[in-house]
Design an enzyme around this catalytic site. Structure first.
Site, PDB file in Angstrom:
ATOM      1  N   PRO A   1       0.829  -1.209   0.000  1.00 22.14           N
ATOM      2  CG  PRO A   1      -0.677  -1.496   1.756  1.00 22.14           C
ATOM      3  CD  PRO A   1       0.592  -2.010   1.199  1.00 22.14           C
ATOM      4  CD  GLU A   2       3.983   2.368  -3.904  1.00 22.68           C
ATOM      5  OE1 GLU A   2       4.138   3.467  -4.459  1.00 22.68           O
ATOM      6  OE2 GLU A   2       4.444   1.311  -4.353  1.00 22.68           O
TER       7      GLU A   2
END
Length: 292
Positions: A2-3
DNA sequence: ACCTCGACCTGGGCGC
DNA sequence: TGCGCCCAGGTCGAGG
């Protein structure tokens, strides 16, 4: 994985359901995930409070309560989902590229480590296969002074993110531009996938020393970074926005990455085979003809 | 002070 | 078929 775009997608999903829910019971199956305060105090403080809203900075999802705020760092595999047992269980489905959960209402499984049950029977579930995630709780009015947020550079989707600041930060490091973009104190929210995508869009080699970039090149990064992240949010929004009946449409998002994970394939711009090398300890893909 | 590297974890893919 | 090895990447502490 997850960015920023994934954290923002998760936040938007939770924002639809969480505000107004009062926590009745908290179950923590993996105590090491709770970093601040001690696990027992965390549970005690959370129980009885209502969620008031959600925020995000960089890759961190912030869950606001009446008195406190919770910071959730998703690490590599963290998944935050809202679950309503009354609307039926479904199996886990994940997106092939982002590894984010795409099914709604998943049955809590052995990787579901934190569950907050609400007074109306709904629940907030935290699932994290590799357990790299971290939860921290601070008094709401002290949140912005906490070390985890103070350590962050500007968020690319905020007004704090400017070309001038980026120029200053990049000028004083000897590292590669790829490594610099991954440094959360320079700009927060970029991870390995979007670092490669941004550099491709800007025509800049990941191997370039950050301090060697021209003002024009840095202004390209300052311009492309929010654009690429926003575009990705809108695409993930397509896949995940309809949380209730999203059941993963691989074809929709697989095509949006230009270079990440595509080494050995032709460059989408010039056709040259994309190169892959470890840069700053991370697998990195780029086009040697298009990126200098 | 700045930088690099390995550890933290687990599951999936690949080679033998 | 199955085992074992290696890879993935966000963060942080240890060491250079």
């Amino acid at each position: 994985m997850p960015e920023l775009p994934e954290a923002e997608t998760i936040r938007r999903g939770l924002q639809k359901y969480l505000p107004g829910k009062t926590v009745a019971k908290v179950t923590v199956k993996e105590r090491k995930l709770i970093r601040v305060p001690a696990c027992e105090e965390f549970i005690k403080r959370l129980t009885g409070q209502a969620f008031t809203g959600t925020r995000r900075i960089g890759k961190i999802v912030i869950l606001d309560l009446e008195k406190d705020s919770i910071l959730v760092r998703l690490g590599m595999t963290g998944q935050l989902t809202f679950r309503d047992p009354k609307s039926g269980d479904t199996a886990f489905k994940t997106h092939p590229v982002t590894k984010l959960q795409t099914s709604s209402n998943p049955v809590p499984d052995k990787h579901t480590h934190i569950i907050a049950e609400h007074t109306d029977g709904t629940m907030l579930c935290y699932r994290d296969i590799r357990k790299f995630g971290k939860w921290l709780m601070y008094a709401k009015d002290e949140l912005w002074q906490c070390p985890e947020i103070q350590a962050l550079g500007p968020d690319p989707l905020s007004a704090d993110f400017t070309c001038e600041k980026l120029c200053k930060s990049l000028a004083r490091t000897s590292r590669s531009i790829k490594t610099a973009l991954l440094d959360q104190s320079i700009v927060c929210g970029i991870g390995n996938i979007y670092a490669d995508e941004i550099l491709f869009a800007c025509g800049i080699s990941p191997l370039r020393q950050a301090s060697s970039l021209t003002e024009d090149e840095i202004s390209r990064i300052a311009c492309q970074t929010p654009a690429i992240l926003e575009a990705s949010i809108s695409r993930n929004g397509t896949t995940f926005s309809d949380y209730r009946d999203a059941d993963g449409n691989p074809g929709e998002n697989v095509g949006f990455l230009q270079v990440y994970g595509r080494s050995g394939s032709p460059c989408p711009s010039c056709g040259q085979i994309l190169k892959r090398e470890v840069v700053g300890g991370r697998g990195t893909s780029w086009c040697e003809r298009c990126q200098h």
